[in-house]
Each structure stands twice: as structure tokens, then as C-alpha cells.
Design an enzyme around this catalytic site. Structure first.
Site, short mmCIF file in Angstrom:
data_model
loop_
_atom_site.label_atom_id
_atom_site.label_comp_id
_atom_site.label_asym_id
_atom_site.label_seq_id
_atom_site.Cartn_x
_atom_site.Cartn_y
_atom_site.Cartn_z
N HIS A 198 33.73 35.69 35.12
CA HIS A 198 32.29 35.40 35.36
C HIS A 198 31.53 36.49 34.23
O HIS A 198 31.24 35.93 32.77
CB HIS A 198 31.80 35.13 36.63
CG HIS A 198 31.99 33.74 36.26
ND1 HIS A 198 31.71 32.86 35.89
CD2 HIS A 198 32.26 33.69 38.23
CE1 HIS A 198 32.48 32.09 37.42
NE2 HIS A 198 32.86 32.60 38.43
N GLU A 230 33.22 28.93 35.01
CA GLU A 230 34.05 28.81 36.26
C GLU A 230 35.46 28.53 35.11
O GLU A 230 36.34 29.39 35.74
CB GLU A 230 34.06 27.86 37.41
CG GLU A 230 35.09 28.05 38.02
CD GLU A 230 34.32 29.25 39.34
OE1 GLU A 230 33.17 29.15 38.98
OE2 GLU A 230 35.21 29.32 40.17
N HIS A 262 37.92 36.65 39.97
CA HIS A 262 37.17 35.39 38.90
C HIS A 262 35.47 36.40 39.06
O HIS A 262 35.56 35.49 37.84
CB HIS A 262 37.43 35.16 40.64
CG HIS A 262 36.04 34.14 41.05
ND1 HIS A 262 37.03 32.76 40.30
CD2 HIS A 262 35.24 33.81 40.64
CE1 HIS A 262 35.89 31.55 40.59
NE2 HIS A 262 34.72 31.95 40.60
N GLU A 263 35.05 37.14 39.71
CA GLU A 263 33.63 37.36 39.16
C GLU A 263 33.67 38.36 38.23
O GLU A 263 32.89 38.21 36.60
CB GLU A 263 33.31 38.27 40.21
CG GLU A 263 33.02 37.45 41.38
CD GLU A 263 32.55 35.89 41.56
OE1 GLU A 263 31.92 35.98 40.36
OE2 GLU A 263 32.84 35.03 42.65
ZN ZN Z 1 32.60 31.34 39.89
#
Ligand code: ZN
Length: 500
Positions: free
Chosen positions: A268, A294, A264-265
Site C-alpha cells: 500500500h 489492495e 502487505h502494508e
Molecule cells: Zn490492505
């Protein structure tokens, strides 16, 4: 001779450096600040924040902006020059509406509240957090008044994270998929449940870390221009296109938080690293909105990381790292386990199907807090009753309820909605990537992620903040933010997992 545009850029670069220093202090606060340093760090951050705000909102910025806008009048809308002037004019307009004293007070309160919240969360002690929360909500209401709004104070705060979006628009998008979401979750609940015990065995943290790092390196997170550390609440920050920081957290008896958190990160992080180098040091050198940001993290975490194709490639490798824990576990077993849908208390651990309901709950509560129809003191009770209404289960503690998120202690009000928008956008964008490259799933099953990452670079990352989420989505998909593709994706995926 320096042109007016170059003079503007140089001025903005100085402000950007102050912003980066502030972000570095914040990163340090989240990852390694000793508790005794909370007061001093709050003061330091407040000073930097004030300086940055003062310089940015000063007359010189207005003068330089005006000159550059005049000299570059007629430049192409999508050019670096026109985009920088347009975006900074909007930033300036918003920033000058908030007095410097308010910004300093906000930063100070947030920094203090962070440690109070962390303690309250650890000890299930909402009352300890209440005074800080009351003060922050008061300041946010004041901030909405400074910023101005037509319909509701929430509009003013939402606009800081999703420029140009209104509460009414978000509400319409949420209303359009909430019933289908509730229906899908009910159908899943009624179906035979998936056994995910395999994810809850004992997994050595060091090995989890090494495996996760290998996965996100394969995705294309650039460790020459990025770092990973540990924090209570995982996040991504950047001090430059070439210095992007991500964090994670580990549990030794649950594989998901670190593994999918890292994916997830990294999503980003790759967005920040993918901004065009010629925007470096300028206010355009970042993701355009939190929703679009996101969409990138969710795409790598869920659409890629929770796909069967990905695990065709990754499971044999994970099996090498954890042979005993994964003994006798087939690809099908593992795929189903990581796609378990469960009504659970914690948002950051929620699955793809229930996630947006967690957000809709917060979206409603925040509006009431800002409108004053809900008092912070009544939060635990309201949270629990709403949660029961939405999910059919009641949080046994505030730690598992209203105290779970870092956001309010950090003054991030109006922010939660962007997570759900990101989920919707992730599928909208992925569908376009798939249209351009129908072989993507096959590539993913071979551990090849370049085509997808480059498509994202070209269509989304490189533009930085040039376009709003709505403009970017129009360019990429030919339409607006739309929950239909997301619901279609969820139904297809979970009908197969649960045999619906
Ligand atoms: Zn996030």
C-alpha cells in the site's frame, strides 16, 4: 497572473492540508492515543472534518471548478489538468450531497465507537458494541439516501470506495468464482495436510521487526518518506506522497502476522509513494480505489512474498536470525508452511484460497444490514450460521466472529468487497508485468525487486487518482476486472503445494 487552474489547485491544497491534519490525528489515535483522550480526540477530529467539508462544499469550490473547466475545455483526458477537474467535480458532487452536520456526527460517532469496539472485542462482549453499531448503521443508511442510488443503498456506499462500480457488478464477479473457490478449498481439505508448526515457534519480536523492515526496504518502501508503527489493526495512511505511514502488529509465537502484514502494508505504502511528484498536494495524489490499492498490497504480500522464488533469497537470511527455530527446515517445508490453506475464523489471517470467502460473507451481511432485513442485534447469530455454512466451522466467540474487524466501528460500510477485488486485480496486473518482463521470478529469487516496482510505478502508481479502477485495468490489461486469472493462479499454486 494566476490562471484559473492554479487558483483551483491552491484552493484544493488548503483543503488537502486540513485532510492531512485529520489523517494525522487519526493515525495518532490508532497508534498511541491514551484511552482517556477518546472524547477530546473525537471532538478535535469532528471539528477538522467539519471545516474541511465546509470549505470543500462551499461556493468558492464550485466557482473555481467552473472557471478552470471552462478555460481548460478540450484538454487531453489523461492530462493532469483534465484529470484533476474531472475527479474533483465528481468528489464535489458526492460531498455536496451530504450535509455538514451529518459528516460531523458520523466522525464523532466513529471516534467514540472505536474504543467501544476495541473493548468489546477484547472482552468478547458484543452487547457493549451494539448501541454504537446501531447508530452507525442508521447513519450509513441515511448517508446512502443522501448520496442517492438506483438499485440498492449498498450501491451508494460502494461507489465511495470503487467509483463507478455497482453492487450487481461485484455480485456477478463474486458469483463467477465462488463455486470454484469452494471446490478448491474442499479438494485441499481432503488432501494430506501441510505441517506449519515451524511458523508457531517462539520468535523474538525485536528480531521479527528488524527482519521485516529489511524485507520491505528491499521491496523499495522508502523510509526517507515513510514510517512504520504498531497498531491493533494494521493499516496505511499518508499525509503527502512524501510522508506515508504504515503499521503492523506482532505475535511472539506466530511469524505470519507481522512479516506478511509488513509486506502487505508496504505494498500500500509504495503505491502512495509512487504517485507522480507533480500531483503532490492535489486530490489526485493518492491511490485511485481501494480495490486497486489492495491489488498492490496483495501482490507484494502473496504473489511475491509467498512465492518459492522469494524464499530462495530470503530463507537463508531468516535462518541467520532464527537458527534454532528453523533448524532442519528445508525451503520446501517453509514454502508449504507459509502457503497452508486452513478454514479459519480471522479474515486478516486467512490464506489466499479462503480469503475471498470471508469477504463474500461480509458483502452479503452488509447488504442485509443496509436494506434493514438484518438487525444489528441479530448479527452474532447470523454471522455464526453463515460462517458455518461457508466454512463448515463455527466461531466459538464473537471476538473470533462478528467483532473481529475494525471497519464497521469506523463507519466503513461497503468497503470489504474491495479486498476481494484487490486479490483478483493483483494477479491480473502481475500477469501483465510478467508478460513485459518474463525474467521477474528469476530476479525475485535474487532479491531484486526494482523491475517489478518500476513497472508498477509506470503503469499504476504514477497516475494516482487520474483513472478509475475500470479505466486503469482497461489500460493495463486490455480488459475488465476478471476472476479467471486469480482462480488459475490459485489452482496452479495449491495443486502443487497439496499434490492435487
Ligand atoms: Zn490492505
Amino acid at each position: 497572473m494566476t490562471t484559473s487552474y492554479e487558483a483551483l489547485k491552491a484552493h484544493l491544497a488548503t483543503i488537502g492540508d486540513l485532510q492531512s491534519a485529520l489523517a494525522l490525528l487519526s493515525w495518532d489515535q490508532e497508534t498511541q492515543l491514551p484511552p482517556g483522550a477518546a472524547e477530546s480526540r473525537a471532538r478535535q477530529m469532528s471539528t477538522l472534518s467539519r471545516l474541511q467539508h465546509e470549505i470543500f462544499t462551499g461556493d468558492e469550490t464550485a466557482l473555481l471548478l467552473e472557471k478552470a473547466a471552462h478555460d481548460l475545455n478540450g484538454a487531453d483526458y489523461a492530462s493532469d489538468e483534465a484529470s484533476l477537474i474531472r475527479v474533483v467535480q465528481q468528489d464535489y458532487e458526492l460531498a455536496t450531497k451530504i450535509p455538514a452536520a451529518h459528516v460531523a456526527e458520523m466522525t464523532h460517532q466513529e471516534s467514540l465507537a472505536h474504543h467501544v469496539w476495541a473493548e468489546a472485542r477484547a472482552n468478547n462482549d458484543f452487547k457493549k458494541f451494539l448501541p454504537a453499531l446501531e447508530r452507525i448503521m442508521e447513519l450509513k443508511r441515511q448517508e446512502a439516501d443522501y448520496l442517492g442510488y438506483v438499485e440498492t443503498p449498498y450501491d451508494a456506499l460502494l461507489n465511495q470506495y470503487e467509483r463507478g462500480m455497482t453492487t450487481a457488478q461485484v455480485k456477478a464477479i463474486f458469483d463467477a468464482h465462488r463455486p470454484a473457490l469452494v471446490e478448491l478449498i474442499a479438494a485441499i481439505n481432503a488432501a494430506p495436510q501441510v505441517d506449519d508448526a515451524v511458523l508457531h515457534r517462539n520468535f523474538d519480536i525485536g528480531k521479527q521487526r528488524d527482519f521485516g523492515l529489511k524485507m520491505i526496504e528491499a521491496y523499495g518502501f522508502d523510509f526517507k518518506r515513510g514510517v512504520q508503527a504498531i497498531s491493533v489493526h494494521p493499516f496505511c495512511t499518508s499525509f503527502s506522497i512524501n510522508d506515508v505511514r504504515i503499521t503492523t502488529r506482532f505475535e511472539d509465537s506466530f511469524l505470519n502476522p507481522a512479516l506478511f502484514g509488513m509486506m502487505h502494508e508496504a505494498g500500500h505504502g509504495m503505491y502512495e509513494q509512487g504517485v507522480a511528484q507533480n500531483l503532490e498536494g492535489s486530490p489526485l495524489a493518492s491511490g485511485t480505489s481501494l480495490g486497486v490499492h489492495e491489488s498492490q498490497s496483495r501482490m507484494w504480500e502473496n504473489i511475491v512474498g509467498r512465492s518459492r522464488e522469494f524464499w530462495v533469497w530470503a530463507l537463508p537470511q531468516l535462518r541467520e536470525v532464527f537458527p534454532q527455530q528453523l533448524e532442519g527446515v528445508s525451503l520446501d517445508d517453509f514454502y508449504k508452511a507459509i502457503n497452508t490453506v486452513k478454514r479459519s475464523f480471522i479474515r486478516v489471517e486467512a490464506d489466499e484460497a479462503t480469503y475471498n470467502l470471508h469477504i463474500i460473507l461480509r458483502f452479503e451481511i452488509e447488504q442485509e444490514l443496509l436494506n434493514g432485513t438484518l438487525k444489528p442485534a441479530d448479527l452474532p447469530e447470523v454471522w455464526n450460521s453463515k460462517f458455518t455454512e461457508f466454512f463448515g466451522i463455527t466461531p466459538p466467540t464473537d471476538t473470533l466472529g462478528v467483532l473481529q474487524d475494525v471497519h464497521w466501528s469506523a463507519g466503513l460500510v461497503g468497503y470489504f468487497a474491495t479486498y476481494a477485488l484487490g486479490n483478483l486485480l493483483s494477479v491480473q496486473y502481475y500477469e501483465q508485468a510478467l508478460k513485459a518482463h518474463p525474467n521477474l521470478p528469476n530476479e525475485i529469487s535474487q532479491g531484486k525487486f526494482d523491475t517489478l516496482r518500476q513497472w508498477l510505478n509506470e503503469n499504476i502508481h504514477q497516475h494516482g487518482r487520474k483513472f478509475t479502477a475500470a479505466e486503469l485495468t482497461q489500460r493495463v490489461t486490455g480488459g475488465a476486472i476478471d476472476p479467471t486469472p486469480y482462480m488459475r493462479y490459485l489452482k496452479t499454486k495449491f495443486s502443487a503445494v497439496y499434490g492435487l
